[in-house]
Design an enzyme around this catalytic site. Structure first.
Site, PDB file in Angstrom:
ATOM      1  N   ALA A  33     -33.444  54.773 -38.307  1.00 33.32           N
ATOM      2  CA  ALA A  33     -32.815  54.217 -39.512  1.00 33.32           C
ATOM      3  C   ALA A  33     -32.381  55.293 -40.491  1.00 33.32           C
ATOM      4  O   ALA A  33     -31.604  55.022 -41.403  1.00 33.32           O
ATOM      5  CB  ALA A  33     -33.758  53.241 -40.191  1.00 33.32           C
ATOM      6  N   ASP A  36     -27.645  59.480 -38.630  1.00 32.37           N
ATOM      7  CA  ASP A  36     -26.235  59.411 -39.027  1.00 32.37           C
ATOM      8  C   ASP A  36     -25.586  58.082 -38.667  1.00 32.37           C
ATOM      9  O   ASP A  36     -24.845  57.506 -39.463  1.00 32.37           O
ATOM     10  CB  ASP A  36     -25.441  60.522 -38.325  1.00 32.37           C
ATOM     11  CG  ASP A  36     -25.543  61.816 -39.104  1.00 32.37           C
ATOM     12  OD1 ASP A  36     -26.019  61.748 -40.266  1.00 32.37           O
ATOM     13  OD2 ASP A  36     -25.172  62.869 -38.558  1.00 32.37           O
ATOM     14  N   LEU A  37     -25.839  57.624 -37.440  1.00 30.31           N
ATOM     15  CA  LEU A  37     -25.189  56.396 -36.977  1.00 30.31           C
ATOM     16  C   LEU A  37     -25.617  55.214 -37.844  1.00 30.31           C
ATOM     17  O   LEU A  37     -24.804  54.373 -38.215  1.00 30.31           O
ATOM     18  CB  LEU A  37     -25.547  56.152 -35.504  1.00 30.31           C
ATOM     19  CG  LEU A  37     -24.699  55.118 -34.794  1.00 30.31           C
ATOM     20  CD1 LEU A  37     -23.267  55.616 -34.647  1.00 30.31           C
ATOM     21  CD2 LEU A  37     -25.277  54.788 -33.417  1.00 30.31           C
ATOM     22  N   ALA A  38     -26.917  55.190 -38.177  1.00 28.09           N
ATOM     23  CA  ALA A  38     -27.435  54.125 -39.032  1.00 28.09           C
ATOM     24  C   ALA A  38     -26.753  54.174 -40.389  1.00 28.09           C
ATOM     25  O   ALA A  38     -26.271  53.162 -40.900  1.00 28.09           O
ATOM     26  CB  ALA A  38     -28.944  54.269 -39.186  1.00 28.09           C
ATOM     27  N   GLY A 207     -16.381  47.311 -28.846  1.00 35.93           N
ATOM     28  CA  GLY A 207     -16.415  46.600 -30.117  1.00 35.93           C
ATOM     29  C   GLY A 207     -15.173  46.843 -30.952  1.00 35.93           C
ATOM     30  O   GLY A 207     -14.981  46.219 -31.984  1.00 35.93           O
ATOM     31  N   GLU A 243      -8.379  63.703 -29.471  1.00 36.13           N
ATOM     32  CA  GLU A 243      -9.074  64.090 -30.697  1.00 36.13           C
ATOM     33  C   GLU A 243      -8.523  65.408 -31.200  1.00 36.13           C
ATOM     34  O   GLU A 243      -8.128  66.263 -30.410  1.00 36.13           O
ATOM     35  CB  GLU A 243     -10.566  64.256 -30.434  1.00 36.13           C
ATOM     36  CG  GLU A 243     -11.267  62.987 -30.017  1.00 36.13           C
ATOM     37  CD  GLU A 243     -12.744  63.235 -29.776  1.00 36.13           C
ATOM     38  OE1 GLU A 243     -13.515  63.107 -30.729  1.00 36.13           O
ATOM     39  OE2 GLU A 243     -13.105  63.584 -28.643  1.00 36.13           O
ATOM     40  N   ASP A 262     -18.586  62.486 -21.541  1.00 38.58           N
ATOM     41  CA  ASP A 262     -18.627  62.097 -22.951  1.00 38.58           C
ATOM     42  C   ASP A 262     -17.790  60.849 -23.227  1.00 38.58           C
ATOM     43  O   ASP A 262     -18.249  59.953 -23.927  1.00 38.58           O
ATOM     44  CB  ASP A 262     -18.138  63.273 -23.818  1.00 38.58           C
ATOM     45  CG  ASP A 262     -18.385  63.028 -25.299  1.00 38.58           C
ATOM     46  OD1 ASP A 262     -19.385  62.349 -25.624  1.00 38.58           O
ATOM     47  OD2 ASP A 262     -17.596  63.507 -26.125  1.00 38.58           O
ATOM     48  N   HIS A 267     -16.060  55.100 -22.110  1.00 41.37           N
ATOM     49  CA  HIS A 267     -15.048  54.377 -22.900  1.00 41.37           C
ATOM     50  C   HIS A 267     -13.779  54.084 -22.104  1.00 41.37           C
ATOM     51  O   HIS A 267     -13.315  52.952 -22.042  1.00 41.37           O
ATOM     52  CB  HIS A 267     -14.647  55.190 -24.137  1.00 41.37           C
ATOM     53  CG  HIS A 267     -15.795  55.596 -25.010  1.00 41.37           C
ATOM     54  ND1 HIS A 267     -16.908  54.812 -25.174  1.00 41.37           N
ATOM     55  CD2 HIS A 267     -16.004  56.709 -25.757  1.00 41.37           C
ATOM     56  CE1 HIS A 267     -17.750  55.413 -25.993  1.00 41.37           C
ATOM     57  NE2 HIS A 267     -17.225  56.578 -26.357  1.00 41.37           N
ATOM     58  N   LYS A 360     -10.514  67.388 -26.659  1.00 43.85           N
ATOM     59  CA  LYS A 360     -10.781  67.837 -28.028  1.00 43.85           C
ATOM     60  C   LYS A 360      -9.779  68.919 -28.401  1.00 43.85           C
ATOM     61  O   LYS A 360      -9.169  69.524 -27.533  1.00 43.85           O
ATOM     62  CB  LYS A 360     -12.203  68.373 -28.122  1.00 43.85           C
ATOM     63  CG  LYS A 360     -13.242  67.284 -27.928  1.00 43.85           C
ATOM     64  CD  LYS A 360     -14.597  67.738 -28.406  1.00 43.85           C
ATOM     65  CE  LYS A 360     -15.590  66.597 -28.407  1.00 43.85           C
ATOM     66  NZ  LYS A 360     -15.345  65.617 -29.477  1.00 43.85           N
TER      67      LYS A 360
END
Ligand SMILES: *[C@@H]1O[C@H](CO)[C@@H](O)[C@H](O)[C@H]1NC(C)=O
Ligand SMILES: *[C@@H]1O[C@H](CO)[C@@H](O)[C@H](O)[C@H]1NC(C)=O
Ligand SMILES: *[C@@H]1O[C@H](CO)[C@@H](O)[C@H](O)[C@H]1NC(C)=O
Length: 784
Positions: A33, A36-38, A207, A243, A262, A267, A360
């Site tokens: 929690a 960073d993602l949180a 998502g 990217e 990655d 994805h 990248k």
């Protein structure tokens, strides 16, 4: 929430508190929690879930957890909670109220030991008892590094399972292993703690609004797509994630993964399945969707090395050395760019290339899927039928600054759900994917929503088709692992990064294979750009104490040609003449061709061409080094006749007879014309046995100091040779040694380790007295 009047807000609050809990209580535990993602997405996602579901009968409690001690962790988490936001259609007063309620339902936990998990469980159960609530389910979101999964899974299974009748959902973040074997190992361990239906593996691309729309779009537009969604009509499908950022600060992760693991294995492969899978009869049935996805992945044709091109941005190795504290010899071949062409073994898709690309440090940030249709007719008229026909799922960024579904107007007007998508018509004169925007139907989401918010809603609803099942994960690794293994030893093409990449990474598909479009980087090699060019396409370092230039062979050869031209210009400037001695063998062939076809300003008129060595055959024989020089270079450039100096191996109708003193003649000619017998430049090669010029191992006579030119004996036919001596070579002002190809890897490795031992490896005796030695060794010879 469209509550716009205070009265409505009050009513709503009372109403929702009446029904909250009537369907049972849900406890959400977010591990990681304070991460960073949180902070960026997950807390916001859970807040949004709370806001959206507040009147659906469930009551909630939120437990943020991490390893951080309570006070510190609590402060960190509440800092992040303060920054929660409501969507623009929520009034500020109501937003403040919702945030306040959410905060009251949220608690921080330090979860470290088995006891910590036991007390969390006790707290959840006692609070359910106190409030007289039924438990509906528990959701554990693991936003932690994968090495922590098994430990946490053990604790959840042992002490935090809800009572029968309530569900358990455990959410996992990638990476899910590193290859097929490690993924299988991790899956096996997790399966000892959880049932398949309890696990939700996140691929956050699923998502993203546009990605999530692909299948529904295909369903809703069946009437238009059914006749054209196949190999007869689709030219190719491009799945692209570009990217601009590089891997700086993340190399410890990136070194282990690289671009394929990655983003492509997960994805881009997920997107590919959404495009290519068969639509199930019942599209809202998760099981059927997942089954068809799996079926598609199993139809992907096995990949080989030739199905991919890989690259690495130029600064990557420096970042790795710095961040991972490696020494200057450390050389990483981890790809930061890849283009892969995938084919599908099905009647629908047979022969249609699916091009997956990501990297990248590229020129722009954008992600999209583009389905390009074939033109069936050659159009004589200027009818709209002749314009490109494409469907684009524009996932984000790029020129179009919003996610969108885009369809060429000459295809059909698509149907999208009005409650969530709106048509955009007010364009500037913008172009997109090769067509003016005004030639498309463009739809964007009414309300943009972050991927994690969407996924959290899907977890709450138990909508499993937005997640990765164990079977699907294994099928994907099964597909990608052989390619990853075959690429492991490949040296990627270097690219400078950003817009400087120009078309260096463009690749072409021919048949089932891909290759870089640009074989020779001609346009970079004009002399005023020279220093800039060599800084990114080549690696400069030290080999056997002398300068080393290394690159792909094509680049390397053009570099050397350029360096020869520079040396020629300098020599002509200083002494009016340029003495160049060239070797035979296969390596210089490309160089001679390069010089003949690209160096129009080379001072040929002032150049003397000498042979470093020659086989004892007539000069017109195809084995003759001179013959090859004539064929590749001399017949194309204007070197004055008297400046050409073939070796006199064929005198008095005899080949290399000692009595004819051919070697002495050549030495005399050199002494006469070449000042101090010091050549401006000598080009050498290396044999797999370490020979150079025609000086072979264990031929002491060729090493003697008192001769400039010698007759030597070769272990292979023709046995007799004429050659410069090491002594003459070492008097040169510049010696370039060109080594190309995998076949030379062993000898390169060997001579990189030995001292000067010319008896065993004559090349190690090349050591100019006062001149300069430069090694030009291509990647294949250097790294294999
Ligand atoms: C999971 O929990 C159940 C119930 O407490 C227990 O019987 C089982 O052994 C646990 N599984 C593992 C692998 O620890
Ligand atoms: C489709 O699947 C959903 C979810 O499983 C189910 O509720 C629905 O009844 C199904 N519809 C049809 C027509 O079978
Ligand atoms: C001629 O070559 C010898 C041996 O390499 C060297 O010692 C000498 O300085 C050179 N002389 C000139 C004028 O370059």
């Amino acid at each position: 929430m469209q509550a716009k009047l205070l009265g409505v807000i009050v009513f709503f609050t009372i109403f929702s508190s009446l029904v909250a809990g009537s369907q049972g209580h849900i406890s959400v535990v977010l591990l990681g929690a304070t991460g960073d993602l949180a902070k960026k997405y997950l807390l916001q996602g859970f807040f949004q879930l709370y806001v959206d579901q507040i009147d659906n009968g469930h009551s909630f409690s939120f437990h943020g957890a991490a390893l951080t001690p309570p006070e510190q962790g609590q402060t960190l988490m509440f800092e992040a909670l303060k920054r929660l936001s409501c969507s623009p259609d929520v009034f500020p007063d109501r937003c403040a109220l919702l945030k306040d309620q959410f905060l009251k339902l949220t608690r921080y936990w330090q979860l470290k030991t088995a006891e910590d998990y036991v007390s969390l469980n006790q707290d959840i159960e006692s609070s359910l008892r106190e409030k007289g609530l039924q438990e509906a389910g528990r959701l554990f979101y693991l936003s932690v590094p994968p090495f922590a999964y098994v430990d946490i899974a053990h604790h959840i299974n042992s002490s935090c399972r809800p009572k029968p009748g309530a569900w358990l959902r455990v959410v996992l973040e990638k990476p899910f292993g590193h290859d097929h074997e490690s993924a299988q190992q991790l899956a096996k361990e997790l399966h000892t703690f959880f049932l398949e239906e309890e696990m939700y593996r996140v691929d956050h691309y699923l998502g993203k609004q546009v990605v999530a729309e692909i299948l529904p779009f295909r369903q809703q537009n069946r009437q238009f797509l059914d006749p054209i969604w196949n190999r007869h009509n689709v030219e190719r499908v491009e799945i692209v994630l570009k990217e601009t950022l590089d891997a700086k600060g993340r190399t410890s992760f990136y070194e282990q993964y690289g671009v394929v693991r990655d983003v492509i294995q997960n994805h881009l492969t997920e997107i590919l399945t959404c495009i290519a899978m068969e639509i199930p009869k019942n599209g809202s049935n998760s099981e059927e969707v997942l089954k068809n996805k799996l079926a598609l992945v199993k139809l992907l044709q096995p990949l080989e090395k030739a199905n991919a091109v890989i690259g690495q941005y130029q600064g990557y190795n420096d970042q790795v050395r710095e961040e991972l504290q490696k020494d200057e010899h450390h050389f990483s071949t981890t790809p930061t760019f890849a283009g892969v062409v995938v084919f599908i073994d099905s009647l629908r898709w047979e022969g249609v290339p699916f091009v997956l690309t990501s990297g990248k440090a590229l020129d722009e940030r954008v992600s999209y899927v583009r389905v390009l249709f074939k033109h069936q007719a050659f159009c004589v008229s200027r009818s709209s039928k002749c314009k490109p026909q494409q469907i684009i799922f524009h996932i984000g960024h790029g020129e179009l600054q919003f996610p969108a579904v885009v369809v060429s107007q000459n295809l059909f007007k698509p149907i999208l759900p009005e409650e969530s998508w709106q048509e955009v018509t007010d364009f500037s004169s913008q172009h997109l994917y090769g067509q003016p925007l005004s030639e498309y139907y463009v739809y964007r989401p009414l309300k943009e929503q972050d991927a994690y918010t969407t996924l959290i809603t899907n977890i709450y609803q138990g909508k499993k088709d937005a997640f990765i099942t164990t079977q699907n994960l294994m099928a994907s690794w099964h597909f990608w692992t052989p390619l990853l293994e075959s690429l492991a030893q490949e040296v990627p093409r270097f690219y400078p990064g950003g817009t400087e990449n120009r078309n260096l990474l463009d690749f072409v598909i021919s048949g089932r294979e891909v290759s870089f479009a640009l074989e020779q980087h001609v346009e970079f090699m004009t002399s005023d750009q020279h220093s800039q060019a060599d800084s990114y396409k080549t690696v400069r370092s030290i080999f056997r104490g002398s300068q080393l230039v290394t690159a792909w062979s094509e680049t390397l050869v053009s570099m050397l040609a350029q360096d020869i031209e520079v040396a020629a210009e300098e020599a002509v400037k200083h002494s009016g003449v340029f003495h160049l001695a060239l070797s035979g063998g296969s390596s210089p062939t490309a160089l001679l061709q390069r010089l003949a076809t690209h160096h129009y300003t080379f001072p040929w008129k002032h150049t003397h061409l000498w042979m470093v060595d020659e086989r004892c055959v007539p000069l017109t024989n195809h084995e003759s080094n001179f013959d090859s020089l004539y064929d590749k270079l001399l017949q194309h450039v204007r070197v004055p006749y008297l400046h050409i100096h073939p070796m006199p191996v064929h005198m008095n109708q005899r080949l290399c007879a000692e009595e004819d003193h051919g070697a002495e003649f050549y030495a005399k000619e050199i002494s006469l014309l070449v000042k101090n017998t010091s050549f401006h430049m000598i080009l050498l090669g290396v044999g797999t046995d370490g020979h150079t010029a025609s000086i072979f191992p264990h031929t002491p006579e060729a090493m003697e100091r008192d001769q400039l030119v010698v007759l030597t004996e070769s272990p292979v036919k023709p046995h007799w040779r004429m050659s410069f001596s090491l002594h003459l070579i070492n008097k040169a002002q510049k010696v370039a040694v060109l080594v190309l190809g995998k076949r030379k890897n062993d000898i390169v490795t060997l001579i990189s380790r030995v001292e000067q031992e010319p008896q065993n490896w004559p090349i190690t005796g090349v050591n100019p007295n006062t001149g300069q030695l430069v090694w030009y060794i291509d990647y294949e010879a250097l790294f294999r």
